[in-house]
Design an enzyme around this catalytic site. Structure first.
Site, short mmCIF file in Angstrom:
data_model
loop_
_atom_site.label_atom_id
_atom_site.label_comp_id
_atom_site.label_asym_id
_atom_site.label_seq_id
_atom_site.Cartn_x
_atom_site.Cartn_y
_atom_site.Cartn_z
N ALA A 45 0.60 -1.60 0.20
CA ALA A 45 0.26 -0.04 -0.47
C ALA A 45 0.55 1.53 0.31
O ALA A 45 0.73 2.25 -0.58
CB ALA A 45 -0.67 0.14 1.04
N ASP A 86 1.71 -0.97 7.66
CA ASP A 86 1.20 -0.49 7.19
C ASP A 86 0.42 0.61 7.09
O ASP A 86 0.23 2.30 7.13
CB ASP A 86 1.07 -0.25 5.72
CG ASP A 86 2.03 -1.05 4.31
OD1 ASP A 86 3.15 -0.44 4.91
OD2 ASP A 86 2.00 -1.59 3.78
N HIS A 120 0.59 -15.44 7.84
CA HIS A 120 1.56 -14.30 8.52
C HIS A 120 1.14 -14.37 9.79
O HIS A 120 0.09 -14.93 10.49
CB HIS A 120 1.40 -13.33 7.48
CG HIS A 120 -0.29 -12.50 8.41
ND1 HIS A 120 -1.21 -13.47 7.02
CD2 HIS A 120 -0.49 -11.77 8.26
CE1 HIS A 120 -2.53 -12.35 7.09
NE2 HIS A 120 -2.32 -11.07 8.45
N HIS A 136 4.53 -19.82 27.18
CA HIS A 136 3.24 -20.31 26.52
C HIS A 136 2.98 -19.61 26.27
O HIS A 136 2.78 -18.44 25.19
CB HIS A 136 2.23 -20.81 27.92
CG HIS A 136 1.45 -19.41 28.35
ND1 HIS A 136 2.06 -19.27 29.75
CD2 HIS A 136 0.52 -18.87 28.56
CE1 HIS A 136 1.97 -17.48 29.73
NE2 HIS A 136 0.22 -17.99 28.78
N HIS A 142 -1.31 -19.54 23.62
CA HIS A 142 -2.15 -19.78 23.40
C HIS A 142 -2.95 -19.30 21.98
O HIS A 142 -2.85 -18.78 21.28
CB HIS A 142 -3.44 -18.39 24.36
CG HIS A 142 -3.20 -17.95 25.50
ND1 HIS A 142 -4.06 -19.49 27.14
CD2 HIS A 142 -3.02 -17.31 26.22
CE1 HIS A 142 -3.58 -18.78 27.44
NE2 HIS A 142 -2.38 -17.91 27.64
N LYS A 150 -18.48 -20.43 18.35
CA LYS A 150 -19.25 -20.14 19.50
C LYS A 150 -19.70 -18.14 19.55
O LYS A 150 -18.82 -18.23 19.28
CB LYS A 150 -18.52 -20.46 20.94
CG LYS A 150 -18.58 -20.07 21.77
CD LYS A 150 -20.20 -20.70 22.41
CE LYS A 150 -20.56 -19.68 24.06
NZ LYS A 150 -21.26 -20.49 24.35
N VAL A 204 -21.00 -13.99 23.67
CA VAL A 204 -21.57 -12.04 23.14
C VAL A 204 -22.92 -12.44 24.40
O VAL A 204 -22.21 -11.77 25.73
CB VAL A 204 -22.85 -12.43 22.04
CG1 VAL A 204 -21.97 -12.50 20.77
CG2 VAL A 204 -23.96 -13.93 22.37
N GLU A 247 -21.53 -13.14 27.99
CA GLU A 247 -20.24 -13.69 28.21
C GLU A 247 -19.70 -12.28 28.91
O GLU A 247 -19.27 -12.37 28.98
CB GLU A 247 -19.68 -14.62 27.12
CG GLU A 247 -20.23 -15.62 26.85
CD GLU A 247 -21.78 -16.13 26.78
OE1 GLU A 247 -22.28 -15.19 25.74
OE2 GLU A 247 -21.53 -17.70 26.02
O1 LIG Z 1 -29.36 -18.79 24.19
P1 LIG Z 1 -29.20 -18.54 22.55
O2 LIG Z 1 -30.05 -17.49 22.26
O3 LIG Z 1 -29.67 -20.09 22.02
O4 LIG Z 1 -27.45 -18.34 22.14
C1 LIG Z 1 -26.98 -17.54 22.97
O5 LIG Z 1 -26.59 -16.40 24.33
C2 LIG Z 1 -25.85 -17.29 25.05
C3 LIG Z 1 -25.82 -16.29 26.11
O6 LIG Z 1 -24.69 -14.81 25.48
C4 LIG Z 1 -24.32 -17.38 24.18
O7 LIG Z 1 -23.77 -18.61 25.27
C5 LIG Z 1 -24.52 -18.50 23.42
O8 LIG Z 1 -23.36 -18.24 22.13
C6 LIG Z 1 -25.07 -17.57 22.13
O9 LIG Z 1 -25.01 -18.24 20.72
#
Ligand SMILES: O=P(O)(O)O[C@H]1O[C@H](CO)[C@@H](O)[C@H](O)[C@H]1O
Ligand SMILES: O=P(O)(O)O[C@H]1O[C@H](CO)[C@@H](O)[C@H](O)[C@H]1O
Lengths: 351, 351
Positions: A61, A78, A166, A299, A301, A314, A317, A320
């Protein structure tokens, strides 16, 4: 009251590297999935693409031309998130509006001149060269910067915008959140128990054998007891090693080998070039080179997003993000016969 | 050395609710994007779908039949991550293999009998009913459980598998990581400064007006100074309020109004029904009802994934997972004229 069975009963597990908990709810895998399905990964990546800024001999670029490299190739990002010369926001701040200087460098490192290979498809000697270059960059940038983060985002699902093999190396004038937390946790464990947390952990896992994915004379890859991503792994040396630059020649060769085996297993699991983000954590550098880092253990991850198949990931959202991470099967359940036996032939269509 | 300009120079900002830092690199938005593009959201959701388990009168996975509800409707999640009666893993554990009991309930709450509406498209009185039901659930479940997490995953991109407007309510016998951290941070601030962190923060933002998205007599929505997601917002009452159940009738009506305005702005921004995960944090409940929670202030977090357009999201991957979160434009930059002026007509095709 029923007897506790981790495969049947939800429970919390403690992550000693982050001082936090994960909710393990095995029976959630039984729920049907009618949500988002990902795009299949691009199947035919050409070995050389005249438009790909990462290929040998091509123009990037900023107008620079890549050399006709035949092994690894490192250059400055870049569009760097960190630059060496940003000014300081200055002192006298309200406690709720605090900022501080962030300085550093962002480098990109191509693993191989070909776009159509990945680490597990590369020759062992070629992977050793990648490891040697990682070690070199940690030495070079770590001479002054307190933290050098090596990481690879693999696959479009993990925000990677270029299929050429990369990784990136971002060095910063500060210790970022995650290594700062890990440093604190490892230090506290060492002070209390007199030995490095991850050295004891590797010993325990090598004995228990319940969560081991692959092992070799110098290395061990496990789905950690506290894994949050379904197929998350932790790659550990058996010897006490502070930084990637401290690995011996033999340990590097063994690492190349175990990385190839681990990544081949991933590819074979859902018969797809497995997406993930991975990175190395070792003792901090720069000013920390002077201090005592005996509590640290090198280590890597691996955080792969897939849950059910090559196309269903997974989602970390609502619960979590706002409460705590939740997984839908136990770490022991993912060490299934399928995954263990999938070590045969290299390639995405071979199980 | 140049004078510090947050729009030009990368820097770190402190998140006082999580005691952590975020890297703000404004100039990263200049980099071209050749990576993953998301699927466009489903455009035509039928008002009633005989196969959708969330619609009135339909049968769910476990054989139960939904009533012909005409407002909100709450039921137990058919695949709960938390159940009330899981046994205890027991004591005497190795410090690196610690688990503990997790008990609770998971409920689903439909906002409306129609599948083709979202909160911003619902009538204000209908949104008030949602808020009233949230308050009721926090009172009911919070009578015994220490934490009641209300959250909404909206859009397939956020792991939502059903387009019918709904949220979830998960109550647990433990304080999860995020609220535990937030509790600790708010308490420390209160002890040091003698006033609730978020009350002072709302006052400062209302004065500065640099990051305000919408405001009303009782509420304020801002892109927090420490936002990690590009269009993240924090919704705050102006009065000191511990829990959603403490809101007065007027405050609930005003909340319905500001939620509709905020969500309309989101929809108008990229002309799409905006995906996000959102949730409420208030003072803990159950055993904590007895204690002093003056340091707490009720608030909602909105975490939307989009960065560049309806189809290009921000990836929180390698560096973010392994080091610290990084954003590509400043919070002040997202308070653009476009976003501020987008308050007109409700609907995804109106700007
Ligand atoms: O419970 P649901 O709507 O099926 O599931 C959704 O929300 C959950 C709680 O945030 C998550 O653990 C799931 O990965 C997501 O798909
Ligand atoms: O630098 P890249 O590969 O263009 O960008 C990718 O990795 C970065 C570091 O994890 C992320 O901040 C970006 O969101 C992601 O798209």
């Amino acid at each position: 009251e029923a007897t506790f069975d981790p495969k049947e009963h939800q429970h919390l597990r403690y992550n000693p590297l982050r001082d936090s908990w994960v909710l393990v709810s095995a029976h959630r895998m039984k729920r049907p999935w009618a949500g988002q399905v990902e795009k299949p990964a691009e199947e035919h990546v050409p070995r050389y693409d005249p438009c790909n800024p990462l290929c040998p001999g091509n123009t990037r670029a900023n107008g620079e031309v890549n050399p006709h490299y035949d092994s690894t190739f490192v250059f400055e990002n870049d569009f760097p998130a960190l630059q060496p010369d940003a000014p300081d926001p200055g002192p006298h701040q309200h406690p709720l509006f605090q900022s501080k200087a962030a300085r550093g460098v962002c480098k990109v490192m191509c693993f191989h001149p070909w776009s159509d290979v990945t680490l597990p498809l590369m020759k062992k000697e070629e992977v050793v060269k990648v490891i040697d270059k990682w070690a070199e960059l940690v030495e070079e940038l770590g001479a002054t910067y307190p933290w050098v983060q090596i990481f690879e985002n693999k696959g479009a699902m993990m925000g990677c915008s270029n299929p050429h093999p990369h990784c990136q190396v971002w060095a910063s004038n500060f210790l970022p959140n995650e290594p700062a937390l890990s440093d604190r946790c490892q230090r506290a464990y060492y002070q209390k128990h007199g030995e490095p947390l991850l050295l004891e952990y590797a010993k325990q896992e090598a004995e228990k054998k319940e969560r081991v994915v692959v092992e070799s004379s110098d290395w061990l890859a496990v789905v950690p007891y506290w894994a949050t991503w379904p197929y998350q792994t932790l790659l550990l040396p058996r010897r006490h090693v502070l930084r990637i630059s401290d690995l011996t020649k033999d340990e590097r060769e063994d690492l190349a080998d175990i990385m190839k085996r681990l990544l081949t297993k991933y590819d074979n699991l859902f018969e797809v070039s497995f997406p993930y983000s991975m990175g190395w954590h070792g003792a901090p550098t720069g000013p920390y080179l002077e201090g005592d880092n005996s509590h640290w253990q090198l280590h890597a991850h691996y955080y792969p997003p897939l849950l059910r198949s090559a196309l269903v990931k997974k989602f970390m959202v609502g619960y979590e993000m706002l409460a705590l991470e939740q997984r839908d099967l136990t770490p022991e359940q993912v060490i299934s016969t399928t995954w263990l036996l999938s070590e045969g032939v290299v390639g995405s269509s071979a199980v």
